[in-house]
Scaffold this motif. Structure first.
Motif, PDB file in Angstrom:
ATOM      1  N   VAL A 181     -46.408  68.878  63.933  1.00 31.15           N
ATOM      2  CA  VAL A 181     -46.091  68.260  62.647  1.00 31.15           C
ATOM      3  C   VAL A 181     -44.692  67.661  62.761  1.00 31.15           C
ATOM      4  O   VAL A 181     -43.738  68.366  63.093  1.00 31.15           O
ATOM      5  N   THR A 182     -44.600  66.378  62.497  1.00 36.45           N
ATOM      6  CA  THR A 182     -43.318  65.688  62.564  1.00 36.45           C
ATOM      7  C   THR A 182     -43.063  65.000  61.230  1.00 36.45           C
ATOM      8  O   THR A 182     -43.901  64.209  60.773  1.00 36.45           O
ATOM      9  N   VAL A 183     -41.937  65.318  60.614  1.00 37.02           N
ATOM     10  CA  VAL A 183     -41.581  64.743  59.324  1.00 37.02           C
ATOM     11  C   VAL A 183     -40.350  63.866  59.524  1.00 37.02           C
ATOM     12  O   VAL A 183     -39.286  64.355  59.920  1.00 37.02           O
ATOM     13  N   SER A 184     -40.502  62.588  59.257  1.00 39.55           N
ATOM     14  CA  SER A 184     -39.406  61.653  59.434  1.00 39.55           C
ATOM     15  C   SER A 184     -38.615  61.514  58.136  1.00 39.55           C
ATOM     16  O   SER A 184     -39.168  61.600  57.044  1.00 39.55           O
ATOM     17  N   SER A 185     -37.340  61.257  58.292  1.00 40.01           N
ATOM     18  CA  SER A 185     -36.470  61.135  57.100  1.00 40.01           C
ATOM     19  C   SER A 185     -36.402  59.703  56.613  1.00 40.01           C
ATOM     20  O   SER A 185     -36.878  58.781  57.246  1.00 40.01           O
ATOM     21  N   PRO A 201     -37.832  67.010  56.692  1.00 40.07           N
ATOM     22  CA  PRO A 201     -37.610  66.904  58.142  1.00 40.07           C
ATOM     23  C   PRO A 201     -37.484  68.272  58.817  1.00 40.07           C
ATOM     24  O   PRO A 201     -37.918  68.427  59.972  1.00 40.07           O
ATOM     25  N   GLU A 202     -36.952  69.250  58.124  1.00 37.16           N
ATOM     26  CA  GLU A 202     -36.799  70.579  58.717  1.00 37.16           C
ATOM     27  C   GLU A 202     -38.123  71.321  58.857  1.00 37.16           C
ATOM     28  O   GLU A 202     -38.166  72.399  59.454  1.00 37.16           O
ATOM     29  N   ASP A 203     -39.200  70.759  58.345  1.00 35.26           N
ATOM     30  CA  ASP A 203     -40.531  71.332  58.573  1.00 35.26           C
ATOM     31  C   ASP A 203     -41.118  70.905  59.911  1.00 35.26           C
ATOM     32  O   ASP A 203     -42.182  71.392  60.307  1.00 35.26           O
ATOM     33  N   THR A 204     -40.443  70.002  60.590  1.00 35.78           N
ATOM     34  CA  THR A 204     -40.920  69.527  61.882  1.00 35.78           C
ATOM     35  C   THR A 204     -40.988  70.680  62.882  1.00 35.78           C
ATOM     36  O   THR A 204     -40.000  71.389  63.096  1.00 35.78           O
ATOM     37  N   ALA A 205     -42.159  70.860  63.478  1.00 37.83           N
ATOM     38  CA  ALA A 205     -42.376  71.965  64.411  1.00 37.83           C
ATOM     39  C   ALA A 205     -43.807  71.891  64.933  1.00 37.83           C
ATOM     40  O   ALA A 205     -44.621  71.102  64.431  1.00 37.83           O
ATOM     41  N   VAL A 206     -44.083  72.705  65.929  1.00 44.10           N
ATOM     42  CA  VAL A 206     -45.470  72.951  66.312  1.00 44.10           C
ATOM     43  C   VAL A 206     -45.967  74.103  65.434  1.00 44.10           C
ATOM     44  O   VAL A 206     -45.308  75.140  65.348  1.00 44.10           O
TER      45      VAL A 206
END
Length: 123
Positions: free
Chosen positions: A119-123, A86-91
Protein backbone atom coordinates in the motif's frame (compact mmCIF):
# COMPACT_ATOMS: atom_id res chain seq x y z
CA UNK A 1 -3.15 -23.00 6.24
CA UNK A 2 -2.88 -20.42 3.50
CA UNK A 3 -3.53 -16.70 3.49
CA UNK A 4 -3.59 -14.66 0.30
CA UNK A 5 -3.84 -10.87 0.43
CA UNK A 6 -5.02 -8.62 -2.35
CA UNK A 7 -6.24 -5.07 -2.87
CA UNK A 8 -3.12 -3.03 -2.29
CA UNK A 9 -2.03 -0.27 -4.62
CA UNK A 10 -1.13 3.38 -5.03
CA UNK A 11 -3.57 5.97 -3.78
CA UNK A 12 -3.47 9.68 -3.02
CA UNK A 13 -3.69 10.95 0.52
CA UNK A 14 -7.30 11.07 1.63
CA UNK A 15 -8.25 8.15 -0.58
CA UNK A 16 -9.48 4.66 0.25
CA UNK A 17 -8.52 1.07 -0.35
CA UNK A 18 -10.00 -2.24 0.68
CA UNK A 19 -7.69 -5.14 1.38
CA UNK A 20 -8.83 -8.75 1.24
CA UNK A 21 -7.30 -11.84 2.79
CA UNK A 22 -8.60 -15.15 1.47
CA UNK A 23 -8.04 -17.92 4.00
CA UNK A 24 -7.91 -21.64 3.36
CA UNK A 25 -7.09 -24.68 5.44
CA UNK A 26 -8.94 -23.42 8.49
CA UNK A 27 -12.22 -21.78 9.45
CA UNK A 28 -11.73 -18.05 9.78
CA UNK A 29 -14.07 -17.34 12.68
CA UNK A 30 -12.54 -19.96 14.98
CA UNK A 31 -9.18 -18.20 15.33
CA UNK A 32 -7.70 -14.82 15.98
CA UNK A 33 -6.73 -13.10 12.76
CA UNK A 34 -5.53 -9.66 11.89
CA UNK A 35 -3.83 -7.18 9.66
CA UNK A 36 -0.26 -6.08 10.21
CA UNK A 37 2.03 -3.74 8.35
CA UNK A 38 5.69 -3.06 7.96
CA UNK A 39 7.20 0.09 6.53
CA UNK A 40 10.83 0.19 5.35
CA UNK A 41 13.21 0.37 8.28
CA UNK A 42 10.44 -0.01 10.83
CA UNK A 43 9.24 -2.83 13.02
CA UNK A 44 6.18 -4.78 11.96
CA UNK A 45 3.09 -3.55 13.79
CA UNK A 46 -0.46 -4.64 14.37
CA UNK A 47 -3.10 -2.61 12.55
CA UNK A 48 -6.38 -4.32 13.34
CA UNK A 49 -7.60 -7.76 14.30
CA UNK A 50 -10.54 -9.91 15.26
CA UNK A 51 -10.01 -12.18 18.24
CA UNK A 52 -11.19 -15.78 18.37
CA UNK A 53 -14.16 -14.64 20.47
CA UNK A 54 -15.12 -11.94 17.98
CA UNK A 55 -13.74 -8.75 19.51
CA UNK A 56 -12.16 -6.21 17.21
CA UNK A 57 -9.08 -4.16 17.98
CA UNK A 58 -7.40 -1.26 16.26
CA UNK A 59 -4.07 0.46 16.57
CA UNK A 60 -4.50 4.03 17.81
CA UNK A 61 -3.04 5.35 14.57
CA UNK A 62 -5.89 3.91 12.48
CA UNK A 63 -8.89 4.21 14.80
CA UNK A 64 -11.77 5.96 13.09
CA UNK A 65 -10.22 5.47 9.64
CA UNK A 66 -9.87 1.71 9.20
CA UNK A 67 -12.51 -0.96 9.63
CA UNK A 68 -11.96 -4.72 9.84
CA UNK A 69 -14.58 -7.26 8.88
CA UNK A 70 -14.90 -10.85 7.77
CA UNK A 71 -17.19 -12.84 5.53
CA UNK A 72 -17.47 -16.29 7.06
CA UNK A 73 -19.20 -17.71 3.99
CA UNK A 74 -16.24 -16.68 1.84
CA UNK A 75 -13.69 -17.34 4.60
CA UNK A 76 -12.24 -13.92 3.83
CA UNK A 77 -10.98 -11.09 6.00
CA UNK A 78 -11.20 -7.45 4.91
CA UNK A 79 -9.66 -4.17 5.89
CA UNK A 80 -11.43 -1.04 4.69
CA UNK A 81 -8.97 1.83 4.82
CA UNK A 82 -10.31 5.37 4.52
CA UNK A 83 -8.70 8.79 4.78
CA UNK A 84 -5.35 7.26 4.00
CA UNK A 85 -2.20 9.14 4.97
CA UNK A 86 1.35 8.90 3.61
CA UNK A 87 2.39 7.32 6.91
CA UNK A 88 0.09 4.39 6.14
CA UNK A 89 2.48 3.38 3.38
CA UNK A 90 3.72 -0.14 4.10
CA UNK A 91 3.44 -3.77 3.13
CA UNK A 92 0.26 -5.09 4.68
CA UNK A 93 0.01 -8.69 5.83
CA UNK A 94 -2.75 -10.80 7.26
CA UNK A 95 -1.83 -13.38 9.83
CA UNK A 96 -3.54 -15.83 12.12
CA UNK A 97 -2.94 -17.24 15.57
CA UNK A 98 -3.69 -20.94 15.28
CA UNK A 99 -2.23 -21.95 18.63
CA UNK A 100 -4.36 -19.54 20.64
CA UNK A 101 -3.30 -17.62 23.70
CA UNK A 102 -1.88 -14.59 21.91
CA UNK A 103 -3.46 -11.19 21.63
CA UNK A 104 -4.49 -10.91 18.00
CA UNK A 105 -2.77 -7.54 17.54
CA UNK A 106 0.64 -8.82 18.66
CA UNK A 107 2.51 -9.88 15.54
CA UNK A 108 4.88 -12.01 17.61
CA UNK A 109 2.05 -14.41 18.44
CA UNK A 110 0.93 -15.07 14.89
CA UNK A 111 1.63 -18.48 13.39
CA UNK A 112 0.80 -18.14 9.70
CA UNK A 113 1.32 -15.19 7.39
CA UNK A 114 0.29 -14.17 3.93
CA UNK A 115 2.75 -12.90 1.36
CA UNK A 116 1.77 -9.26 1.85
CA UNK A 117 0.38 -6.54 -0.37
CA UNK A 118 1.95 -3.12 -0.91
CA UNK A 119 0.00 0.00 0.00
CA UNK A 120 1.51 3.29 -1.10
CA UNK A 121 -0.10 6.61 -0.20
CA UNK A 122 1.19 9.65 -2.04
CA UNK A 123 1.04 13.14 -0.59
Amino acid sequence: VQLVESGGGLVQAGGSLRLSCAASGFTLDYYGIGWFRQAPGKEREGVSCISSDGYTYYADSVKGRFSISRDNAKNTLYLQMNTLKPEDTAVYYCATDQDGGSWCLDYRGMDYWGQGTQVTVSS
